[in-house]
Write an enzyme that holds these catalytic residues in place. Structure first.
Site, PDB file in Angstrom:
ATOM      1  N   SER A  42       0.822  -1.213   0.000  1.00 55.16           N
ATOM      2  CA  SER A  42       0.000   0.000   0.000  1.00 55.16           C
ATOM      3  C   SER A  42       0.854   1.260   0.000  1.00 55.16           C
ATOM      4  O   SER A  42       0.538   2.235  -0.694  1.00 55.16           O
ATOM      5  CB  SER A  42      -0.936  -0.010   1.210  1.00 55.16           C
ATOM      6  OG  SER A  42      -1.832  -1.100   1.120  1.00 55.16           O
ATOM      7  N   ALA A  45       2.184   1.713  -3.532  1.00 51.79           N
ATOM      8  CA  ALA A  45       1.122   2.136  -4.455  1.00 51.79           C
ATOM      9  C   ALA A  45       0.763   3.603  -4.260  1.00 51.79           C
ATOM     10  O   ALA A  45       0.705   4.371  -5.224  1.00 51.79           O
ATOM     11  CB  ALA A  45      -0.112   1.258  -4.252  1.00 51.79           C
ATOM     12  N   GLU A  46       0.527   4.005  -3.006  1.00 55.93           N
ATOM     13  CA  GLU A  46       0.126   5.389  -2.774  1.00 55.93           C
ATOM     14  C   GLU A  46       1.263   6.362  -3.065  1.00 55.93           C
ATOM     15  O   GLU A  46       1.034   7.458  -3.575  1.00 55.93           O
ATOM     16  CB  GLU A  46      -0.397   5.597  -1.357  1.00 55.93           C
ATOM     17  CG  GLU A  46      -0.988   6.981  -1.194  1.00 55.93           C
ATOM     18  CD  GLU A  46      -1.873   7.147   0.027  1.00 55.93           C
ATOM     19  OE1 GLU A  46      -2.299   8.294   0.247  1.00 55.93           O
ATOM     20  OE2 GLU A  46      -2.131   6.165   0.744  1.00 55.93           O
ATOM     21  N   THR A  47       2.482   5.955  -2.789  1.00 50.57           N
ATOM     22  CA  THR A  47       3.631   6.821  -3.080  1.00 50.57           C
ATOM     23  C   THR A  47       3.768   7.046  -4.583  1.00 50.57           C
ATOM     24  O   THR A  47       3.896   8.181  -5.045  1.00 50.57           O
ATOM     25  CB  THR A  47       4.918   6.210  -2.507  1.00 50.57           C
ATOM     26  OG1 THR A  47       4.774   6.071  -1.095  1.00 50.57           O
ATOM     27  CG2 THR A  47       6.126   7.079  -2.812  1.00 50.57           C
ATOM     28  N   SER A  50       0.778   9.115  -5.907  1.00 51.49           N
ATOM     29  CA  SER A  50       0.882  10.515  -5.467  1.00 51.49           C
ATOM     30  C   SER A  50       1.936  11.267  -6.269  1.00 51.49           C
ATOM     31  O   SER A  50       1.725  12.423  -6.650  1.00 51.49           O
ATOM     32  CB  SER A  50       1.228  10.573  -3.979  1.00 51.49           C
ATOM     33  OG  SER A  50       0.188  10.060  -3.207  1.00 51.49           O
TER      34      SER A  50
END
Length: 127
Positions: A42, A45-47, A50
């Site tokens: 997670s 993925a978010e890094t 973003s």
């Protein structure tokens, strides 16, 4: 020190339509029984999403995550882990990105994530 530095996440590619990162799997990112901690999927993925979303915004805005869904598909215990994030939708306020995490064989993803991000003014604080 931020999370990217702390985990030693490396940028492989950073463009408006594709961000690729890599991370070496070490005991520090694994559960006590030796498998990669699902939260790492997670984080990657978010890094990546973003970073990509921010490349698509004007300088006075930043993208912040509002929703993250991660499906863990295969276990990982060693080696390098890669994530590649690509946009599904790039609107003026909301962006949705898909992130595929894999090892060397891109045809066998280890996780699949969908990340939704909101564009906010960069002086705006989220409470």
């Amino acid at each position: 020190m931020n999370l990217i530095q702390y985990l030693n996440i490396q940028t492989v590619q950073q463009q408006v339509d594709c961000v690729q990162l890599k991370l070496m799997v070490t005991p520090q990112v694994c559960q006590p029984f030796g498998q990669l901690h699902g939260g790492i999927n997670s984080v990657l993925a978010e890094t990546a999403a973003s970073m990509g979303a921010n490349l698509n915004l004007p300088a006075h805005q930043v993208a912040v995550g509002t929703q993250l869904q991660t499906n863990h598909l295969r276990s990982v215990t060693e080696g390098e882990l890669f994530v590649q994030a690509t946009p599904i939708q790039r609107g003026s306020r909301l962006q949705v990105w898909q992130a595929v995490t894999y090892q060397q064989a891109r045809d066998q993803p280890t996780s699949l994530s969908t990340v939704t991000l909101l564009a906010v003014d960069n002086h705006h604080s989220i409470k």
